[in-house]
Scaffold this motif. Structure first.
Motif, PDB file in Angstrom:
ATOM      1  N   ALA A   1       0.974  -1.327  -0.151  1.00 53.79           N
ATOM      2  CA  ALA A   1      -0.082  -0.345  -0.450  1.00 53.79           C
ATOM      3  C   ALA A   1       1.007   1.081   0.219  1.00 53.79           C
ATOM      4  CB  ALA A   1      -1.085  -0.052   1.460  1.00 53.79           C
ATOM      5  N   LEU A   2       2.101   1.256   0.864  1.00 53.94           N
ATOM      6  CA  LEU A   2       2.880   2.112   0.741  1.00 53.94           C
ATOM      7  C   LEU A   2       3.632   2.428  -0.650  1.00 53.94           C
ATOM      8  CD1 LEU A   2       4.165   2.617   4.645  1.00 53.94           C
ATOM      9  CD2 LEU A   2       3.163   3.883   3.782  1.00 53.94           C
ATOM     10  N   SER A   3       4.319   1.534  -1.267  1.00 53.44           N
ATOM     11  CA  SER A   3       4.671   1.522  -2.119  1.00 53.44           C
ATOM     12  C   SER A   3       3.893   2.292  -3.472  1.00 53.44           C
ATOM     13  CB  SER A   3       5.207   0.518  -2.865  1.00 53.44           C
ATOM     14  OG  SER A   3       6.089  -0.210  -1.991  1.00 53.44           O
ATOM     15  N   ASP A   4       2.282   1.473  -3.337  1.00 52.11           N
ATOM     16  CA  ASP A   4       1.117   2.282  -4.487  1.00 52.11           C
ATOM     17  C   ASP A   4       1.359   3.877  -4.430  1.00 52.11           C
ATOM     18  OD1 ASP A   4       0.842  -0.542  -5.117  1.00 52.11           O
ATOM     19  OD2 ASP A   4      -1.065  -0.336  -4.076  1.00 52.11           O
ATOM     20  N   LEU A   5       1.827   4.173  -2.565  1.00 50.29           N
ATOM     21  CA  LEU A   5       0.875   5.907  -2.497  1.00 50.29           C
ATOM     22  C   LEU A   5       2.079   6.086  -2.961  1.00 50.29           C
ATOM     23  CD1 LEU A   5      -0.405   5.503   0.563  1.00 50.29           C
ATOM     24  CD2 LEU A   5      -1.907   5.952  -1.514  1.00 50.29           C
ATOM     25  N   GLY A   6       3.657   5.760  -3.580  1.00 53.19           N
ATOM     26  CA  GLY A   6       4.768   5.893  -4.460  1.00 53.19           C
ATOM     27  C   GLY A   6       5.706   6.601  -2.765  1.00 53.19           C
ATOM     28  N   LEU A   7       4.768   6.292  -1.567  1.00 56.52           N
ATOM     29  CA  LEU A   7       6.129   6.024  -0.265  1.00 56.52           C
ATOM     30  C   LEU A   7       7.276   5.514  -0.657  1.00 56.52           C
ATOM     31  CD1 LEU A   7       3.999   7.203   1.829  1.00 56.52           C
ATOM     32  CD2 LEU A   7       4.989   8.925   0.589  1.00 56.52           C
TER      33      LEU A   7
ATOM     34  N   ILE B   1       8.523   0.192   9.936  1.00 53.41           N
ATOM     35  CA  ILE B   1       8.740   0.997   8.806  1.00 53.41           C
ATOM     36  C   ILE B   1       9.166   2.215   9.529  1.00 53.41           C
ATOM     37  CG2 ILE B   1       6.796   1.068   6.772  1.00 53.41           C
ATOM     38  CD1 ILE B   1       7.664  -1.711   7.602  1.00 53.41           C
ATOM     39  N   LEU B   2      10.056   2.736   8.640  1.00 54.57           N
ATOM     40  CA  LEU B   2       9.974   4.250   8.668  1.00 54.57           C
ATOM     41  C   LEU B   2       9.690   4.947   7.047  1.00 54.57           C
ATOM     42  CD1 LEU B   2      11.414   6.111  10.335  1.00 54.57           C
ATOM     43  CD2 LEU B   2      13.775   5.970   9.328  1.00 54.57           C
ATOM     44  N   ILE B   3       9.330   6.381   6.917  1.00 57.63           N
ATOM     45  CA  ILE B   3       9.303   6.769   6.243  1.00 57.63           C
ATOM     46  C   ILE B   3       9.458   8.028   6.069  1.00 57.63           C
ATOM     47  CG2 ILE B   3       7.418   8.111   4.649  1.00 57.63           C
ATOM     48  CD1 ILE B   3       5.574   5.935   5.058  1.00 57.63           C
ATOM     49  N   LYS B   4      10.913   8.142   5.688  1.00 56.38           N
ATOM     50  CA  LYS B   4      12.051   9.447   5.725  1.00 56.38           C
ATOM     51  C   LYS B   4      11.194  10.481   5.336  1.00 56.38           C
ATOM     52  CE  LYS B   4      15.712   6.826   5.916  1.00 56.38           C
ATOM     53  NZ  LYS B   4      17.964   7.294   5.606  1.00 56.38           N
ATOM     54  N   GLN B   5      11.060  11.978   5.572  1.00 54.98           N
ATOM     55  CA  GLN B   5      10.925  13.201   5.381  1.00 54.98           C
ATOM     56  C   GLN B   5      12.139  14.596   5.664  1.00 54.98           C
ATOM     57  OE1 GLN B   5       5.986  14.114   6.671  1.00 54.98           O
ATOM     58  NE2 GLN B   5       7.589  14.276   8.453  1.00 54.98           N
ATOM     59  N   SER B   6      12.039  15.628   4.168  1.00 52.99           N
ATOM     60  CA  SER B   6      13.078  15.867   4.780  1.00 52.99           C
ATOM     61  C   SER B   6      13.528  16.405   5.367  1.00 52.99           C
ATOM     62  CB  SER B   6      13.588  16.719   3.282  1.00 52.99           C
ATOM     63  OG  SER B   6      12.143  17.731   3.003  1.00 52.99           O
ATOM     64  N   ASN B   7      12.215  16.953   6.161  1.00 53.84           N
ATOM     65  CA  ASN B   7      12.749  17.974   7.627  1.00 53.84           C
ATOM     66  C   ASN B   7      13.222  17.252   8.741  1.00 53.84           C
ATOM     67  OD1 ASN B   7      10.471  16.150   8.371  1.00 53.84           O
ATOM     68  ND2 ASN B   7       9.560  18.116   8.841  1.00 53.84           N
TER      69      ASN B   7
ATOM     70  N   LEU C   1      -4.634   8.566   5.537  1.00 52.50           N
ATOM     71  CA  LEU C   1      -5.163   7.800   6.248  1.00 52.50           C
ATOM     72  C   LEU C   1      -5.999   7.329   4.786  1.00 52.50           C
ATOM     73  CD1 LEU C   1      -4.747   8.618   9.834  1.00 52.50           C
ATOM     74  CD2 LEU C   1      -3.281   6.658   8.016  1.00 52.50           C
ATOM     75  N   ASP C   2      -6.404   7.835   4.654  1.00 56.92           N
ATOM     76  CA  ASP C   2      -7.735   7.171   3.568  1.00 56.92           C
ATOM     77  C   ASP C   2      -6.945   6.583   2.649  1.00 56.92           C
ATOM     78  OD1 ASP C   2     -10.331   8.286   5.149  1.00 56.92           O
ATOM     79  OD2 ASP C   2     -10.050   9.746   3.982  1.00 56.92           O
ATOM     80  N   LYS C   3      -6.379   7.627   2.425  1.00 61.42           N
ATOM     81  CA  LYS C   3      -5.305   6.578   0.769  1.00 61.42           C
ATOM     82  C   LYS C   3      -4.992   5.319   0.664  1.00 61.42           C
ATOM     83  CE  LYS C   3      -4.936  10.785  -2.540  1.00 61.42           C
ATOM     84  NZ  LYS C   3      -5.562  10.000  -3.365  1.00 61.42           N
ATOM     85  N   LEU C   4      -4.088   5.231   2.109  1.00 55.49           N
ATOM     86  CA  LEU C   4      -3.790   4.445   2.647  1.00 55.49           C
ATOM     87  C   LEU C   4      -3.945   3.046   3.129  1.00 55.49           C
ATOM     88  CD1 LEU C   4      -1.062   2.945   3.441  1.00 55.49           C
ATOM     89  CD2 LEU C   4      -1.049   3.660   6.086  1.00 55.49           C
ATOM     90  N   SER C   5      -5.731   3.359   3.839  1.00 48.31           N
ATOM     91  CA  SER C   5      -6.635   2.347   4.363  1.00 48.31           C
ATOM     92  C   SER C   5      -7.083   1.787   2.577  1.00 48.31           C
ATOM     93  CB  SER C   5      -8.075   2.997   4.542  1.00 48.31           C
ATOM     94  OG  SER C   5      -7.174   2.958   5.716  1.00 48.31           O
ATOM     95  N   GLN C   6      -7.645   2.723   1.326  1.00 49.71           N
ATOM     96  CA  GLN C   6      -8.338   1.823   0.387  1.00 49.71           C
ATOM     97  C   GLN C   6      -7.028   1.140   0.107  1.00 49.71           C
ATOM     98  OE1 GLN C   6      -8.090   4.965  -2.860  1.00 49.71           O
ATOM     99  NE2 GLN C   6     -10.313   3.687  -3.499  1.00 49.71           N
TER     100      GLN C   6
END
Length: 128
Positions: A20-26, A47-53, A85-90
């Motif tokens: 699901a995360l990969s589908d969202l381009g993350l 699971i870690l998703i890095k942010q630029s900040n 959260l909506d997109k991830l749930s879908q």
């Protein structure tokens, strides 16, 4: 005082969460650093998703479900938290359905994206 917020989800399957995360381009990492808030307090995540900040977000397993962990004051994603959260749930539900239908011998033949944002799936199974 830490600004981490843990948001409960209904996500239980790590494999499907990754899809699901990969589908969202993350871009996510399973064996990465811990998430940090604005005061550099660390939170261990699965699971870690890095942010630029450098205030990364992640998911941590808790009682069989994965909770989103983030410093919401430093949220830096393409969508608001609610839309994310909506997109991830879908996407998670989509992959859950596909996996379950495959277990039952079906295969996906068509995806139809509806105007309301929903996805209509057509599956089939051949009986011999």
């Amino acid at each position: 005082m830490s600004h981490f917020t843990k948001i409960q989800t209904t996500i239980k399957d790590l494999h499907l969460l990754k899809h699901a995360l990969s589908d969202l381009g993350l871009h996510w990492d399973q064996n990465a650093d811990n998430s940090k808030d604005e005061k550099n307090t660390e939170q261990k995540v699965d699971i870690l998703i890095k942010q630029s900040n450098s205030s990364h977000i992640g998911f941590v397993r808790n009682n069989g479900e994965y909770h989103l962990v983030a410093d919401l004051q430093l949220w830096q994603q393409a969508w608001s938290l609610e839309v994310f959260l909506d997109k991830l749930s879908q996407k998670y539900a989509y992959h859950s359905i596909i996996e379950e239908t495959r277990k039952q011998g079906f295969e996906e033949t068509e995806q139809i994206y509806q105007k309301d944002g929903s996805i209509k799936l057509v599956v089939q199974r051949w009986n011999y």
